[in-house]
Design a protein around this motif. Sequence first.
Motif, mmCIF file in Angstrom:
data_model
loop_
_atom_site.group_PDB
_atom_site.id
_atom_site.type_symbol
_atom_site.label_atom_id
_atom_site.label_comp_id
_atom_site.label_asym_id
_atom_site.label_seq_id
_atom_site.Cartn_x
_atom_site.Cartn_y
_atom_site.Cartn_z
ATOM 1 N N THR A 110 43.817 33.797 52.151
ATOM 2 C CA THR A 110 44.816 34.638 51.468
ATOM 3 C C THR A 110 45.137 34.148 50.063
ATOM 4 O OG1 THR A 110 46.624 33.385 52.462
ATOM 5 C CG2 THR A 110 45.925 35.415 53.601
ATOM 6 N N THR A 119 41.147 36.097 48.841
ATOM 7 C CA THR A 119 41.191 37.559 49.027
ATOM 8 C C THR A 119 40.009 38.214 48.306
ATOM 9 O OG1 THR A 119 42.756 37.695 47.163
ATOM 10 C CG2 THR A 119 43.689 37.732 49.383
ATOM 11 N N LEU A 140 41.554 42.432 55.297
ATOM 12 C CA LEU A 140 40.596 42.383 54.188
ATOM 13 C C LEU A 140 39.147 42.396 54.668
ATOM 14 C CD1 LEU A 140 42.437 39.713 52.025
ATOM 15 C CD2 LEU A 140 41.895 42.035 51.279
ATOM 16 N N TRP A 198 44.324 42.130 45.293
ATOM 17 C CA TRP A 198 45.435 42.265 46.248
ATOM 18 C C TRP A 198 46.666 41.664 45.551
ATOM 19 C CZ3 TRP A 198 44.613 43.511 51.686
ATOM 20 C CH2 TRP A 198 45.771 43.416 52.460
ATOM 21 N N GLY A 227 47.382 36.847 48.124
ATOM 22 C CA GLY A 227 46.739 37.507 46.988
ATOM 23 C C GLY A 227 47.245 36.969 45.661
#
Length: 324
Positions: free
Chosen positions: A149, A154, A183, A294, A318
């Motif tokens: 993340t 991402t 994702l 993101w 993100g």
Amino acid sequence: MRTVVMSGPGGPEVLSVDVRPSPEPGPSEVLVRVEAAGVNRPDLMQRQGKYPPPPGASDVLGLELAGTVERVGANGSRWQPGDRVCALVAGGAYAEFCIVPEPQALPIPSGLDWVHAAAVPETYFTVWTNLFQRGRLQKGERVLVHGGTSGIGTTAIQLGRAFGAQVFATAGSEDKCAACERLGAQAINYRTTDFVQAVLELTGGAGVEVILDIIGGSYLSRNLECLARDGRLVQIGLQGGNRTDINLATLMQRRLTLTGSTLRPRTVEEKGAIARELEANVWPLLAGGTVKPWIHAVYPIERAADAHRALESGEVIGKVVLTM
Ligand SMILES: NC(=O)c1ccc[n+]([C@@H]2O[C@H](COP(=O)([O-])OP(=O)(O)OC[C@H]3O[C@@H](n4cnc5c(N)ncnc54)[C@H](OP(=O)(O)O)[C@@H]3O)[C@@H](O)[C@H]2O)c1
């Protein structure tokens, strides 16, 4: 021009906004009126005094931006005043105006607003050059992305999927794991599960062909354990430290490749070469919506300190972006 300044190395409180003269573009540079700038972990390290700008780079924070070309240097060939661009820079993006070497600017992919465009360059340049150029990730292969993340993660998950790889990602909470799954990755909560065991189970004991690692330290030997034969480990961060012991026999027995790179100190020509590959291979995916940055949060430039606090909190999924 308004720009973020630092009163010295330290916490987010050292950041404030002040007025400085606008920079002048050199012959092969353009001056960009910045609309938005991405915030990256290396910015936090620079603010703490642990990651000084390379020689010749602006001492103002900020490695990526989106905006409008304001002026073009004497040897300018590609860009005209008024062009909308996003760009990778070695510093200076947290400001109203920023100098960009011509080859490091790219057109804004259609459909992206300033905020999304500003969140693209740093992670897309990094992931392209590491996952695909150094890691040689191929369609049908399996890849493990640590820190799924993160801004880098991402992007790596989406690009891995878009190019036909099976993607596994580690993250430190159930929420973050759910985001990795949205994702397109199979997520592993590294706080509750041993990622080596999980990868081997999920791949029927085969392991993954490529690992993109931002941790280093004790992760190195564990990464080697879950690489498949002829696997490639690409080291791009050292959040867990830069020294460790490994069993070199593992490299030989499974014919592994251990590599890594940094982006910021590369020459304009090298960054330009990555930009051209991105434009050819990845810009159509961004324009078509197959992959997209993101965005976690957007802050006005006056709240740069809060943007840094947010990224430091570890809660971000993100990218964090500043607007001018
Ligand atoms: N070499 C290069 O060219 C290059 C370029 C840009 C960035 N980088 C590096 O890439 C990294 C990510 O940058 P960023 O701006 O995307 O950072 P970021 O968004 O702030 O993300 C940092 C991430 O590290 C994760 N993390 C921390 N400990 C972990 C662990 N033990 N296992 C898995 N994940 C862990 C955190 O997630 P959890 O909450 O899940 O732990 C978080 O997602 C940084 O280390 C940065 O220095 C390298």
